[in-house]
Design a protein around this motif. Structure first.
Motif, PDB file in Angstrom:
ATOM      1  N   ASP A 264      -1.543  10.948  -9.994  1.00  0.00           N
ATOM      2  CA  ASP A 264      -1.522  11.153  -8.551  1.00  0.00           C
ATOM      3  C   ASP A 264      -2.081   9.898  -7.902  1.00  0.00           C
ATOM      4  O   ASP A 264      -3.177   9.455  -8.249  1.00  0.00           O
TER       5      ASP A 264
ATOM      6  N   LYS B  64       0.835  -1.193   0.000  1.00  0.00           N
ATOM      7  CA  LYS B  64       0.000   0.000   0.000  1.00  0.00           C
ATOM      8  C   LYS B  64       0.872   1.246   0.000  1.00  0.00           C
ATOM      9  O   LYS B  64       1.957   1.243   0.563  1.00  0.00           O
ATOM     10  N   ILE B  65       0.364   2.311  -0.619  1.00  0.00           N
ATOM     11  CA  ILE B  65       1.049   3.592  -0.646  1.00  0.00           C
ATOM     12  C   ILE B  65       0.975   4.208   0.748  1.00  0.00           C
ATOM     13  O   ILE B  65      -0.101   4.293   1.336  1.00  0.00           O
ATOM     14  N   LEU B  66       2.106   4.624   1.287  1.00  0.00           N
ATOM     15  CA  LEU B  66       2.155   5.185   2.644  1.00  0.00           C
ATOM     16  C   LEU B  66       1.854   6.679   2.681  1.00  0.00           C
ATOM     17  O   LEU B  66       1.436   7.206   3.711  1.00  0.00           O
ATOM     18  N   LYS B  67       2.102   7.374   1.558  1.00  0.00           N
ATOM     19  CA  LYS B  67       1.794   8.801   1.504  1.00  0.00           C
ATOM     20  C   LYS B  67       1.411   9.146   0.069  1.00  0.00           C
ATOM     21  O   LYS B  67       1.764   8.417  -0.866  1.00  0.00           O
ATOM     22  N   ASP B  68       0.673  10.232  -0.099  1.00  0.00           N
ATOM     23  CA  ASP B  68       0.297  10.671  -1.440  1.00  0.00           C
ATOM     24  C   ASP B  68       1.554  10.806  -2.288  1.00  0.00           C
ATOM     25  O   ASP B  68       2.569  11.334  -1.833  1.00  0.00           O
ATOM     26  N   THR B  69       1.508  10.294  -3.507  1.00  0.00           N
ATOM     27  CA  THR B  69       2.676  10.343  -4.375  1.00  0.00           C
ATOM     28  C   THR B  69       2.226  10.482  -5.822  1.00  0.00           C
ATOM     29  O   THR B  69       1.042  10.434  -6.122  1.00  0.00           O
TER      30      THR B  69
ATOM     31  N   PRO C 163      -3.229   8.300  -4.371  1.00  0.00           N
ATOM     32  CA  PRO C 163      -3.526   8.674  -2.993  1.00  0.00           C
ATOM     33  C   PRO C 163      -3.001   7.671  -1.970  1.00  0.00           C
ATOM     34  O   PRO C 163      -2.864   6.486  -2.265  1.00  0.00           O
ATOM     35  N   LYS C 164      -2.707   8.171  -0.781  1.00  0.00           N
ATOM     36  CA  LYS C 164      -2.256   7.336   0.333  1.00  0.00           C
ATOM     37  C   LYS C 164      -3.268   6.195   0.533  1.00  0.00           C
ATOM     38  O   LYS C 164      -4.471   6.397   0.468  1.00  0.00           O
ATOM     39  N   GLY C 165      -2.766   4.986   0.773  1.00  0.00           N
ATOM     40  CA  GLY C 165      -3.627   3.838   1.029  1.00  0.00           C
ATOM     41  C   GLY C 165      -3.920   2.986  -0.199  1.00  0.00           C
ATOM     42  O   GLY C 165      -4.357   1.852  -0.070  1.00  0.00           O
TER      43      GLY C 165
END
Length: 102
Positions: free
Chosen positions: A44, A33-38, A46-48
């Motif tokens: 783009d 899972k993405i830990l922070k918006d990137t 989103p986190k999560g």
């Protein structure tokens, strides 16, 4: 329309991908899972979100919008093994779409 908005509007496409992965799992385990918006590749993320989700959605989008699909054997019979399944595995031909200019 921004890249992140495009991905977030692909809810039906994601449901199709989830059902396919439920029926025929590509691998066993969990996705990261993405830990922070990137941002990646102009999108783009989103986190999560799971990286697999982004890859699946963009791959399906490109396959559907950039290629024409046709069955190799249009008269192929459907068998039951124990679920409905194309008797020859449903081979397909894909070719690049020709861009239409207005």
């Amino acid at each position: 329309m921004a890249g992140d908005t495009k991905l977030q509007t692909m809810k039906y496409t994601w449901r199709v991908a989830q059902e396919l992965m439920r029926m025929i799992p590509p691998v066993f385990g969990s996705f990261r899972k993405i830990l922070k918006d990137t941002q990646y590749g102009g999108y783009d993320i989103p986190k999560g979100w799971q990286f697999a989700r982004v890859e699946v959605l963009t791959t399906i989008h490109n396959l559907v919008t950039m290629f024409e699909w046709s069955q190799v054997y249009p008269e192929e019979k459907i068998t039951r093994q124990p679920m409905h399944y194309p008797s020859m595995g449903l081979p397909i031909k894909i070719k690049p779409r020709i861009p239409k200019f207005v």
